[in-house]
Design an enzyme around this catalytic site. Structure first.
Site, short mmCIF file in Angstrom:
data_model
loop_
_atom_site.label_atom_id
_atom_site.label_comp_id
_atom_site.label_asym_id
_atom_site.label_seq_id
_atom_site.Cartn_x
_atom_site.Cartn_y
_atom_site.Cartn_z
N SER A 87 -4.39 -7.02 -10.88
CA SER A 87 -3.00 -6.81 -10.48
C SER A 87 -2.10 -7.87 -11.09
O SER A 87 -2.58 -8.95 -11.50
CB SER A 87 -2.90 -6.88 -8.95
OG SER A 87 -1.56 -6.93 -8.51
N TYR A 90 -4.83 -10.37 -0.56
CA TYR A 90 -4.99 -9.45 -1.68
C TYR A 90 -4.74 -10.18 -3.00
O TYR A 90 -5.50 -10.02 -3.96
CB TYR A 90 -4.00 -8.29 -1.51
CG TYR A 90 -4.09 -7.23 -2.59
CD1 TYR A 90 -5.05 -6.24 -2.55
CD2 TYR A 90 -3.18 -7.22 -3.66
CE1 TYR A 90 -5.13 -5.26 -3.53
CE2 TYR A 90 -3.25 -6.25 -4.64
CZ TYR A 90 -4.22 -5.27 -4.58
OH TYR A 90 -4.29 -4.31 -5.56
#
Length: 247
Positions: A140, A153
């Site tokens: 990400s 996350y």
């Protein structure tokens, strides 16, 4: 890396980015295997795709992963691409007292990093038998510019980024190439709670992945990830502020 006539495993392939990757690969003459925890949703996804097999499997479950690896060895001995797309994020939270950050981050680290490490290790013997093979880890933009609202996350994807770099170096003299796909905010159900409707379509992420594979681009920066990455190279602090500017 060729993008046709492969046998491809995609974890978390029933929706979002995983489904779009499966769709684009299946349309280019690849044999695709998608996995997920929800049998009904998985079968519905496979019914919409060409050349696709659905296998119910939870990447966070050791017994499920063992069964999956055995099945792949028996039924798909030609497997040569693994796309680690399955991920988990708790509802948005911040690193403050009373939030139970340990439990939230533990679940995120387990699914987003440790489960990927386990599956890759178990599949490497099969991948090493192929003339050409690839592992794709979906990380990400928050791998290098973490978000204040999804800290666990972000940390788990930073771990996946570091792991991808080390694995790439480790496997440099083998048939296995290691790619990392780094999307920004994407408009999927997965990202709904953090404003996913403002994100790019998952089809763009899938298209950029195929382009990156074709051109042996081992770190694939999708959309504005490329801009944040360049900012990060010049000033990590400015990149951090840019990603959290509206929070």
């Amino acid at each position: 890396m060729k993008t046709s006539n492969n046998t491809v495993l995609i974890t978390g392939g029933s929706a979002g980015i995983g489904f779009e990757i499966a769709q684009q690969l299946s349309e280019q003459g690849n044999q695709v295997i998608i996995t997920g925890r929800n049998a009904e949703r998985l079968q519905a996804a496979a019914a919409r795709l060409k050349n696709t097999t659905a296998i119910v499997s939870d990447v966070s479950s050791q017994s499920d992963v063992t069964k999956l690896v055995n099945q792949l060895n028996e039924q798909f001995p030609q497997l040569n691409i693994v796309i680690n797309n399955a991920g988990y994020s708790s509802s948005p939270y911040r690193l403050l007292p009373g939030v139970d950050t340990f439990e939230k981050a533990s679940a995120e680290i387990h699914t987003n990093y440790l489960s990927v490490l386990r599956l890759n290790e178990l599949l490497l013997p099969l991948l090493n038998k192929q003339a050409q093979a690839a592992i794709v880890n979906v990380s990400s933009i928050v791998s290098f510019a973490p978000s204040i609202d999804i800290p666990g996350y972000s940390i788990s994807k930073a771990a996946l980024h570091a792991y991808s770099r080390v694995l790439r170096l480790t496997l440099k003299d083998t048939p296995v190439r290691v790619f990392e796909l780094m999307p920004p905010l994407v408009n999927t159900e997965f990202s709904k709670e953090i404003g996913g409707e403002k994100g790019i379509p998952p089809s763009q992420v899938a298209a950029d992945l195929l382009d990156g594979l074709k051109n042996d681009n081992y770190e694939i920066h999708v959309g504005n990830t490329a801009d944040i990455y360049q900012l990060y190279l010049s000033s990590p602090e400015n990149a951090l502020q840019a990603l959290n500017s509206n929070k």
